[in-house]
Each structure stands twice: as C-alpha cells, then as structure tokens.
Design a protein around this motif. Structure first.
Motif, PDB file in Angstrom:
ATOM      1  N   UNK A  31       0.828  -1.213   0.000  1.00  0.00           N
ATOM      2  CA  UNK A  31       0.000   0.000   0.000  1.00  0.00           C
ATOM      3  C   UNK A  31       0.856   1.253   0.000  1.00  0.00           C
ATOM      4  N   UNK A  34       2.053   1.787  -3.382  1.00  0.00           N
ATOM      5  CA  UNK A  34       1.009   2.394  -4.234  1.00  0.00           C
ATOM      6  C   UNK A  34       0.984   3.896  -4.037  1.00  0.00           C
ATOM      7  N   UNK A  35       1.128   4.309  -2.775  1.00  0.00           N
ATOM      8  CA  UNK A  35       1.146   5.744  -2.470  1.00  0.00           C
ATOM      9  C   UNK A  35       2.375   6.409  -3.094  1.00  0.00           C
ATOM     10  N   UNK A  39      -0.059   5.872  -7.498  1.00  0.00           N
ATOM     11  CA  UNK A  39      -1.095   5.052  -8.148  1.00  0.00           C
ATOM     12  C   UNK A  39      -2.384   5.029  -7.329  1.00  0.00           C
ATOM     13  N   UNK A  40      -2.335   5.569  -6.133  1.00  0.00           N
ATOM     14  CA  UNK A  40      -3.508   5.523  -5.267  1.00  0.00           C
ATOM     15  C   UNK A  40      -4.621   6.393  -5.827  1.00  0.00           C
ATOM     16  N   UNK A  41      -5.848   5.909  -5.666  1.00  0.00           N
ATOM     17  CA  UNK A  41      -7.014   6.690  -6.109  1.00  0.00           C
ATOM     18  C   UNK A  41      -7.629   7.468  -4.965  1.00  0.00           C
ATOM     19  N   UNK A  42      -7.398   7.006  -3.757  1.00  0.00           N
ATOM     20  CA  UNK A  42      -7.979   7.687  -2.594  1.00  0.00           C
ATOM     21  C   UNK A  42      -7.145   7.353  -1.373  1.00  0.00           C
ATOM     22  N   UNK A  43      -7.220   8.227  -0.383  1.00  0.00           N
ATOM     23  CA  UNK A  43      -6.500   7.994   0.868  1.00  0.00           C
ATOM     24  C   UNK A  43      -7.443   8.285   2.021  1.00  0.00           C
ATOM     25  N   UNK A  44      -7.438   7.386   2.997  1.00  0.00           N
ATOM     26  CA  UNK A  44      -8.271   7.614   4.175  1.00  0.00           C
ATOM     27  C   UNK A  44      -7.618   8.663   5.063  1.00  0.00           C
ATOM     28  N   UNK A  47      -5.188   7.136   7.456  1.00  0.00           N
ATOM     29  CA  UNK A  47      -3.874   6.869   6.866  1.00  0.00           C
ATOM     30  C   UNK A  47      -3.047   8.137   6.820  1.00  0.00           C
TER      31      UNK A  47
END
Lengths: 70, 212
Positions: A31, A34-35, A39-44, A47
């Motif tokens: 993960x 990905x960040x 490539x990430x589409x969303x982040x909480x 996080x």
C-alpha cells in the motif's frame, strides 16, 4: 490535475526507509508503494493522520497539487 | 473446487451451466450432421408447426366434446415439406443451426462468467463485457424473430394455396409479439442493466483496491 504524494522526499529527509515507515504506521509495504508511485485513487484520513504522525509533517508537506502540464 | 464462500448456488449454477453447454454442443453437432445428411438426400421431410385458418363456409371442424363445429375457424397442426427441390428443408435446418450457434456463443460467455464466480473474481471487467454480449444477442434475437416470422408468413401465403384454407406460421401475432418481448427483448434489456451494475461494481472494486 494531479495530487502528488511526496513520500520519497520526506523519507529521504528523515533518513527513513519504506519498510521502517510501514512498521511505524501499520500500513503494508504494498500500500505504501502504491502511495509512493502515485497510483492511489484515494487515501483515508486515518492513513494521512498516521503518516503525518510518523513523519512529523503536515498534510501539505505530504500532498502536493500539480496542475496539468506542470 | 474453490467456491464463492459457502454459497451452494454457485455450485448448482456451475453444474447446470456445464450441462447446458455440453447439451448445446451435442445438439449443434447433431444439427450439422443432419444438415449434411439432408444435403446429400438422406432423412425425411421437414415438419413445421403452422396454423390453418379455415373458411367456415367451406369447412366444418368438429371440435368434439368442446361443443361441435360452431365458431371453430382455425386449427393448428404440422405442415410437412417433403420436396427437396424447394430447399426449404435445408433452409429450416440452416435457421435452426444459426439459432444453435447463437445459443452456443451465449452459453460460452455464461460459462465463462460462472467460472469467474468459482475463481472468486466476480467483478472482473471481462464479465461486464460478457454480460453485454449475451444481452445484445438476446435483444437481437428478440428483434429478429418477428422479421423471420414475417418472411415465413409471406412465403407460406404465396406458396401454399388451397381454396378456403389459409396457412399461417405457428404462433399468432400476439403470441409472436409476446415471444419477441419475453424471449429476447426483455431478458436482453435486463442483462444490459445488470451489465451496467457490474461495470459500476468493477469500478468501485478498483477504487477500493487503490484506496490506502
């Protein structure tokens, strides 16, 4: 419009590896990768909060808005 | 065999679809062999269900215990076409073969979808494409049926000429319309809607996968 995650730069400044960061924040290496590779589409928010705490930074240090062509 | 959780329905679907697929394959092979046989002069005449509309001034139909001949002007039966020079028998079989091929394509895609269930990957992008293909085939088939029926009707009325008897294709107009909607259009439209749902599900899954 792109949101860039400046994880590489922050890790370099704090002399920390991705593996160490993964252990501190409890996020898997994949993960974080990905960040790091944007490539990430969303982040909480949880996080984001964990990363800012571990890297001792503000969200604005971690995330950067880059306009198209910029 | 990996199943989708503890869902027995997935296993039932897998078995039913596999049986349907192989029955269809065998049916197609039989149809091909039959067509070759007809082409080379083997096999008997083709029988097709038709309706006979009878001129009540000429023909009297005994409806038996239902009450006699009064009001009975149409019966259904079979028209046997035995003249190979017409080529109708081959035409029928070609039409049946076409339907079987179309059906086989649909079974192929449905089989692939069910296999993706048991592999645990339901919202695969390929499934959206497969559902859309099956849906388009169903809609096309539903629209094609009345056209074929109309062509057959024209042929019958111009070829089979007997005083006082009009021969019509098996289902009546209302039945044909119902068959068009129930047999293809409605299921096809439902599947197109489901394909859209699957597409949104696939996008949501991708978003979830790339949410950190």
């Amino acid at each position: 419009m792109t949101i860039v995650v400046n994880l590489d730069r922050l890790l370099l400044d704090r002399d920390m590896t991705l593996t160490e960061l993964s252990g501190r924040v409890g996020i898997t290496l994949s993960n974080l990768s990905i960040l790091k590779t944007n490539k990430a589409r969303a982040m909480r928010f949880t996080t984001l909060e964990a990363l800012c705490r571990a890297l001792d930074c503000q969200p604005g240090d971690l995330l950067e808005y880059v306009a198209d062509g910029g | 065999m990996k199943v989708l959780g503890n869902w027995p329905m997935a296993m039932v679907l897998r078995v039913v679809v596999e049986i349907g697929w192989w029955v269809h394959v065998i049916g197609l092979l039989i149809a091909v062999v039959s067509m070759f046989g007809t082409f080379f002069g083997y096999g008997g005449p083709v029988a097709t269900p038709v309706g006979f509309e009878l001129d009540p001034t000429i023909y009297e139909v005994d409806a038996g215990f239902l009450g006699g001949a009064a009001g009975v002007e149409a019966v259904t039966g079979y028209l046997r076409i035995g003249d190979p020079a017409l080529g109708l028998d081959l035409g029928f079989q070609a039409w049946a073969l076409f339907g079987l091929v179309i059906g086989l394509v649909m079974w192929y895609h449905v089989r692939a979808i069910v296999r993706s269930f048991t592999a645990g990957d339901v919202f695969a992008g390929d499934n959206v494409r497969r559902i859309r293909i099956v849906a388009i085939i169903l809609v096309g088939w539903g629209l094609l049926q009345p056209v074929a029926l109309m062509a057959w009707n024209i042929f019958l009325s111009s070829t089979v000429v007997t005083s006082g008897i009009a021969v019509t294709p098996g289902p009546d107009t209302l039945g044909g319309l119902v068959r068009m909607v129930d047999g293809g259009l409605f299921p096809g439209l439902v599947l197109l809607v489901l394909a859209e749902v699957f597409g949104r599900g696939s996008d949501l899954r991708e978003d979830q996968r790339l949410t950190v």
